[in-house]
Design an enzyme around this catalytic site. Structure first.
Site, PDB file in Angstrom:
ATOM      1  N   VAL A  86      -3.728 -11.195  -6.330  1.00 39.25           N
ATOM      2  CA  VAL A  86      -2.648 -11.207  -7.610  1.00 39.25           C
ATOM      3  C   VAL A  86      -1.597  -9.999  -7.434  1.00 39.25           C
ATOM      4  O   VAL A  86      -0.608 -10.014  -8.099  1.00 39.25           O
ATOM      5  CB  VAL A  86      -3.338 -11.026  -8.687  1.00 39.25           C
ATOM      6  N   GLN A  87      -2.232  -8.708  -6.816  1.00 42.74           N
ATOM      7  CA  GLN A  87      -1.151  -7.739  -6.887  1.00 42.74           C
ATOM      8  C   GLN A  87      -0.100  -8.095  -5.873  1.00 42.74           C
ATOM      9  O   GLN A  87       1.026  -7.505  -5.700  1.00 42.74           O
ATOM     10  CB  GLN A  87      -2.063  -6.598  -6.180  1.00 42.74           C
TER      11      GLN A  87
ATOM     12  N   ASP B 147       0.893  -1.170   0.037  1.00 37.93           N
ATOM     13  CA  ASP B 147       0.079   0.048  -0.052  1.00 37.93           C
ATOM     14  C   ASP B 147       0.597   1.158   0.014  1.00 37.93           C
ATOM     15  O   ASP B 147       0.420   2.364  -0.191  1.00 37.93           O
ATOM     16  CB  ASP B 147      -0.930   0.088   1.173  1.00 37.93           C
TER      17      ASP B 147
END
EC number: 2.7.1.90
Length: 342
Positions: free
Chosen positions: A273-274, A128
């Site tokens: 998937v990130q 993030d």
């Protein structure tokens, strides 16, 4: 000297690069022995270890995930959790601990250092990119690349069917992934947690794109919220640190767009998937530098610190300071890219 290493919280690309750098420099330059703890804080809580030496880290640089395993185990919720960790470290002869994680993992390290005097060094980890003390965290660049590629691919299918595609990306409190990937991928709307959005305005932007015979892409961070309403959740269960498991705003928004504009809308949730797969070159570079400097902190006896990127330099900051507040998207930066909306 024996040094412990653990990876806590959600996995992300670059963790293995940190571990490799820590072990390589620690063994080759300082003659340290290393003990890896399995699955985040569960390892030191239960004394679950794995040997870490140069053969153990050979070939792991390009691998995603973490060879040590990870978890969201919260020792603060365990009976005498912090004391048990201290006792297990002492029993294993571990004299210092390198903790690789985000705000929750590093928050536990702060308590361990402050309350029991356990020598800890922190390495920041979150896709993030929301830790305030460092310009970038490893894993973020890979996540942005993955999201951007997905948006690029979705443009063609959106155009083929002339439908709206809503792409939900990670970002609980900060919209860095949404902002970077949305801008790089040519999204027509970008929605972030820092700015509550007006559904009618989103629909207006969408409609304007259809008038230009263009199928719009809407990128929304998982923590984004409508101006008149609350966070949209599919699942209200909490993890061990009290965080809600986010997901659902993309699907909700697609239904609102379809209902209000009459245009077909579909949702793609990129999800985990990130966080998976091979780390980018930048993330390998940054993670490696963090690992090298973390070992230097141990060697210098500079404990209670976290390594951080400032410009092109790796600096040391107090762990408590690093986790005190989040780094969020500045309103001026969000307004800057607003020219591309609609």
């Amino acid at each position: 000297m024996k040094v412990g290493v653990l990876t806590g919280g959600g996995d992300c690309p670059g963790l293995n690069a940190v571990i490799r750098a820590v072990v390589r420099k620690g063994v080759q330059e300082y003659g340290y022995d290393f003990t890896g703890f399995r699955d985040g804080w569960r390892g030191p809580l239960e004394g679950d270890t794995v040997p870490l030496d140069i053969p153990a880290v050979r070939g792991i640089l390009p691998r995603g995930g973490t060879v040590l395993g990870s978890s969201r185990t919260n020792p603060l919720k365990q009976r005498d959790g912090i004391r048990r960790i201290k006792d297990n470290l002492a029993a294993l002869g571990v004299e210092a601990l390198i903790t690789i994680g985000g705000e929750d993992t590093l928050g536990v390290a702060t308590r361990l250092a402050d309350e029991y005097g356990v020598p800890c060094v922190g390495v920041p980890k979150t896709i993030d990119n929301d830790l305030s003390a460092t310009d970038y965290t490893f894993g973020f660049d890979t996540a942005v690349g993955i999201a951007t590629e997905a948006i690029d691919r979705l443009h063609t299918t959106a155009e083929s069917h002339m439908r709206v595609l809503v792409v939900e990306v990670m970002g609980r409190h900060a919209g860095w992934i949404a902002l970077h990937s949305g801008l790089a991928g040519g999204a027509n709307v970008i929605l972030i947690p820092e700015q509550r959005f007006d559904v009618e305005q989103v629909c207006s932007w969408v409609t304007s794109r259809f008038r230009a015979s263009y199928a719009p892409i809407v990128v929304v961070a998982e923590g984004a919220m409508p101006r008149d309403g609350d966070m949209v959740l599919k699942d209200e269960s909490l993890d061990s640190y009290g965080h809600v498991r986010l997901s659902g705003v993309g699907e909700w928004l697609a239904k609102q767009i379809e209902k209000r504009t009459g245009n077909e809308a579909r949702t793609t949730v990129l999800g985990h998937v990130q966080r998976g797969g091979t780390p980018s070159a930048f993330d390998r570079w940054l993670a490696t530098r963090f690992g090298l400097h973390a070992v230097d902190c141990v060697h210098d006896g500079d404990f209670g610190k976290m390594v951080a990127l400032r410009g092109t330099d790796i600096v040391r900051v107090p762990i408590a300071e690093a986790t005190a507040r989040l780094k969020t998207v500045d309103p001026a930066l969000y307004e800057e890219v607003g020219v591309f909306f609609g």
